[in-house]
Design an enzyme around this catalytic site. Structure first.
Site, PDB file in Angstrom:
ATOM      1  N   HIS A 208       0.825  -1.207   0.000  1.00 41.17           N
ATOM      2  CA  HIS A 208       0.000   0.000   0.000  1.00 41.17           C
ATOM      3  C   HIS A 208       0.860   1.259   0.000  1.00 41.17           C
ATOM      4  O   HIS A 208       0.426   2.312  -0.453  1.00 41.17           O
ATOM      5  CB  HIS A 208      -1.001  -0.033   1.150  1.00 41.17           C
ATOM      6  N   GLU A 453     -11.388 -10.528  -4.432  1.00 38.59           N
ATOM      7  CA  GLU A 453      -9.935 -10.472  -4.205  1.00 38.59           C
ATOM      8  C   GLU A 453      -9.410 -11.683  -3.448  1.00 38.59           C
ATOM      9  O   GLU A 453      -8.255 -11.711  -3.036  1.00 38.59           O
ATOM     10  CB  GLU A 453      -9.529  -9.153  -3.537  1.00 38.59           C
ATOM     11  N   ASN A 476      -4.663  -7.027  -6.821  1.00 38.53           N
ATOM     12  CA  ASN A 476      -3.494  -6.998  -5.921  1.00 38.53           C
ATOM     13  C   ASN A 476      -3.587  -8.135  -4.909  1.00 38.53           C
ATOM     14  O   ASN A 476      -2.658  -8.920  -4.728  1.00 38.53           O
ATOM     15  CB  ASN A 476      -3.416  -5.676  -5.157  1.00 38.53           C
ATOM     16  N   ASP A 477      -4.742  -8.192  -4.240  1.00 39.81           N
ATOM     17  CA  ASP A 477      -4.906  -9.264  -3.254  1.00 39.81           C
ATOM     18  C   ASP A 477      -5.192 -10.599  -3.934  1.00 39.81           C
ATOM     19  O   ASP A 477      -4.756 -11.639  -3.445  1.00 39.81           O
ATOM     20  CB  ASP A 477      -6.047  -8.919  -2.283  1.00 39.81           C
ATOM     21  N   ARG A 487       2.288  -9.452  -1.152  1.00 39.93           N
ATOM     22  CA  ARG A 487       2.448  -8.336  -2.098  1.00 39.93           C
ATOM     23  C   ARG A 487       3.371  -7.245  -1.577  1.00 39.93           C
ATOM     24  O   ARG A 487       3.870  -6.421  -2.341  1.00 39.93           O
ATOM     25  CB  ARG A 487       1.068  -7.735  -2.414  1.00 39.93           C
ATOM     26  N   CYS A 524      -9.961  -3.040 -10.319  1.00 34.52           N
ATOM     27  CA  CYS A 524      -9.416  -1.842  -9.665  1.00 34.52           C
ATOM     28  C   CYS A 524      -8.071  -2.110  -8.993  1.00 34.52           C
ATOM     29  O   CYS A 524      -7.574  -1.280  -8.258  1.00 34.52           O
ATOM     30  CB  CYS A 524     -10.410  -1.262  -8.667  1.00 34.52           C
TER      31      CYS A 524
HETATM   32  C1  PEP Z   1      -6.767  -5.054  -4.549  1.00 39.38           C
HETATM   33  O1  PEP Z   1      -6.558  -5.881  -3.665  1.00 39.38           O
HETATM   34  O2  PEP Z   1      -6.517  -5.250  -5.768  1.00 39.38           O
HETATM   35  C2  PEP Z   1      -7.357  -3.744  -4.210  1.00 39.38           C
HETATM   36  C3  PEP Z   1      -7.715  -2.884  -5.144  1.00 39.38           C
HETATM   37  O3  PEP Z   1      -7.456  -3.437  -2.886  1.00 39.38           O
HETATM   38  P1  PEP Z   1      -6.219  -2.958  -1.973  1.00 39.38           P
HETATM   39  O4  PEP Z   1      -5.050  -2.726  -2.881  1.00 39.38           O
HETATM   40  O5  PEP Z   1      -6.659  -1.735  -1.262  1.00 39.38           O
HETATM   41  O6  PEP Z   1      -6.028  -4.119  -1.051  1.00 39.38           O
HETATM   42 MG    MG Z   2      -7.403  -5.557  -1.713  1.00 39.96          MG
END
Ligand code: PEP
Ligand code: MG
Length: 594
Positions: A208, A453, A476-477, A487, A524
């Site tokens: 993040h 996710e 991402n997750d 990650r 996203c």
């Molecule tokens: C993701 O996991 O792809 C996502 C958009 O949420 P975050 O990156 O806030 O975990």
């Molecule tokens: Mg996420």
């Protein structure tokens, strides 16, 4: 950090280069500001006897976290030149040793249980007590040992408070922050008009912190081994956030080269700006809706500048960061209403709180017990359902903000149908209460969607699609949980691959399930904002992408050069492959041609 005691200073003013993970694009040139991992101010208070066990557990978790940090630093040190690696290795071993039943640890535990002192204050009291003993001896070797004890103590306090030791607001303008680690909450405090770039020893490409750097458009290089040895504040540094390169004390020729490169990037940026008013549609007229992700309210201007169709992901964690208490309904509402109003009728997708794992909000300190495996623990919607007031307060604020413009409610980390059913029940009950209070809320209620996710959610997408109004795929997750690769951990960053065949299959499965149920499906995660993957996304049938505003025009440019049938053929070829390397090659070949 460890190693400052017998620092080997490289020849003054000699240019040197370090490599890490380029996570946020751009070139920054400026004076180094080494953020010392020094002492942190802590408050002292008495804990109630009934909280004794949880205070001891909190301390034990801080010891474990500190240990993990030191082990990580040790493994990073091994990639350094032999002599430095050896020296740092000894030092870090000594620090690790101190975390195992030493006088320091025992002393802190005794102070917590015997004097009911909070853990941070207990650490500081114990260090000062040990220090008194050392002060009586005039021996330089022992004095250095005390420095080590103090350093370990400071690490423990930082693990306990999770607070940034230095306020970034006092930095000289244009500084490059050089530090061991920056948490997402620290990053939120970075002021782009002061901090030109930053670099750290720890941190992965999809952490993040990296996401926050991209959204603030601050060039950043993370995961740099040996970053802090011999680094002096005030020296000049170049941060190349695209190539993942740092140049310290650049020669005039190098400086010139990077200044030229920076100009080229600015020119490319201006060229892209011409696309602002053009539609995001493929060569054959397929429209792709481009939305923006937002981490902090101050990004709203960038979002408007990017001409995003709306906000596809508002990470509401900012409301909970860098504070000790929880925000109430009115405070959350005020903040959300401003954003919704600023978007002037364009939809705002507000995600409910997603803390836990690496995203720790200090305001939730009392609710987040130490977890053996935080990424699999009480994270996101699991936490919100465990503390119902947390969710109902947030839903009330979102519903009220929805009276000022279109909102959508997005729920993170759903892993099964019961969670979304519970959220909907709570949302209806909150709406009922607000109506009884004669508070204005949207009618009908806003669409309720879920993040896909976890592999479980992707595989259950057909059932989940019947229970919600939209899907947002969080790659991402999804990548992290599918491949079991953290990650945020730079040590496994080379294995993190969002176009691994397993991840792509889950995306395809989710898209088909959403399509069959007639609900919109967006992506996203960070791949939505990387033009390298745009053809894959379009070929997979995704018509909605949400990304950092800085990426939006680059992705639009890519969309406008695409032919949907060709992108579908690419996906067809990719789906036949089981080798991730081959998939990468197919994608790159396609991008080179089309
Ligand atoms: C993701 O996991 O792809 C996502 C958009 O949420 P975050 O990156 O806030 O975990
Ligand atoms: Mg996420």
């Amino acid at each position: 950090m460890a190693g400052t005691r017998k620092k080997k200073t490289p020849a003054a003013n000699k240019e040197r280069t370090l490599e890490g993970l380029g996570v946020s694009s751009g070139i920054a040139i400026g004076p180094i500001h080494v953020r010392e991992s020094g002492a942190v101010e802590v408050s002292e208070y008495c804990i109630q006897p009934k909280h004794l066990d949880s205070e001891l557990a909190r301390f034990s978790e801080a010891v474990k976290r500190t240990r993990r940090q030191l082990l990580k630093l040790k493994s990073k040190a091994q990639t350094l030149p032999e002599a430095t690696a050896e020296e740092l290795g000894y030092l870090l071993d000594a620090h690790l040793h101190m975390l195992e039943g030493s006088r320091l640890i025992r002393g802190v535990e005794d102070r917590i249980s015997g004097k009911f002192l909070n853990a941070e204050a207990a650490v500081q009291a114990e260090i000062s007590e040990i220090g008194k003993g050392f002060a009586a001896m005039e021996d330089s070797y022992l004095a250095a040992r005390m420095e080590d004890i103090r350093e370990v103590g400071n690490r423990l306090v930082r693990s306990l408070t999770k607070s940034p030791p230095t306020a970034f607001s006092t930095l000289p303008k244009g500084s490059i922050v050089v530090t061991e680690e920056i948490t997402p909450a620290d990053t939120a405090l970075l002021d782009p008009s002061r901090v030109a770039g930053f670099t750290t020893t720890l941190g992965g490409p999809e952490s993040h912190t990296a996401i926050m750097a991209r959204s603030l458009m601050i060039p950043a290089v993370l995961g740099v081994p040996g970053l802090l040895s011999g680094m002096t504040s005030g020296e000049m540094m170049i941060v190349d956030g695209d190539a993942g390169i740092l140049v310290i004390n650049p020669s005039p020729a190098t400086l010139e080269k990077y200044k030229r490169r920076r100009k080229e990037l600015e020119r490319a940026h201006k060229q892209l700006a011409r696309l602002k008013e053009l539609p995001a549609e493929t060569r054959n007229g397929t429209k792709i809706d481009l939305f923006a992700n937002i981490e902090l309210p101050r990004e709203i201007k960038n979002i408007k500048d990017s001409r995003a169709k709306g906000i596809g992901l508002l990470r509401s964690e900012f409301l909970f960061m860098n504070r000790d208490d929880l925000p109430g309904e009115q405070e959350q509402f005020d903040s959300l209403r401003k954003l919704v109003t600023a978007m002037k009728g364009r939809p705002v997708t507000i995600r409910t709180l997603d803390v836990g794992s690496e995203k720790l909000a200090t305001s939730l300190g009392g609710h987040l017990m130490p977890a053996t495996n935080p990424a699999l623990g009480l994270r996101a919607i699991r936490l919100s359902l465990k503390i119902p007031e947390l969710l109902s307060t947030q839903l009330a604020a979102i519903l009220r903000a929805g009276a000022h413009g279109p909102v959508r409610i997005l729920v993170p980390m759903i892993s099964g149908v019961s969670e979304i059913r519970q959220v909907r029940r709570i949302m209806r009950s909150v709406a009922g209460k607000l109506k009884r209070r004669k508070v204005k809320i949207p009618d009908p209620l806003p669409p309720l969607g879920i993040m896909i996710e976890t592999p479980g959610a992707a595989l259950a997408a057909e059932s989940l699609a019947r229970l919600c109004e939209f899907f947002a795929i969080g790659t991402n997750d999804l990548t992290m949980y599918t491949l079991a690769i953290d990650r945020g951990d730079e040590q496994v960053a080379h294995l993190y691959n969002p176009i691994h065949p397993a991840v792509l299959r889950l995306i395809k499965f989710t898209t088909a399930a959403g399509g069959n149920a007639g609900i919109p499906v967006s992506v996203c995660g960070e791949i939505a904002g990387d033009p390298r993957y745009t053809a894959l996304m379009v070929g997979l049938g995704i018509h909605e992408l949400s990304m950092a505003p800085a990426s939006l025009l680059k992705v639009k440019q890519r969309i406008r050069s695409l032919d949907v049938a060709a992108a579908q053929r690419l996906v067809h070829a990719v789906m036949e492959q089981s080798d991730p390397g081959r998939i990468s090659a197919l994608v790159d070949d396609f991008n080179a041609l089309a």
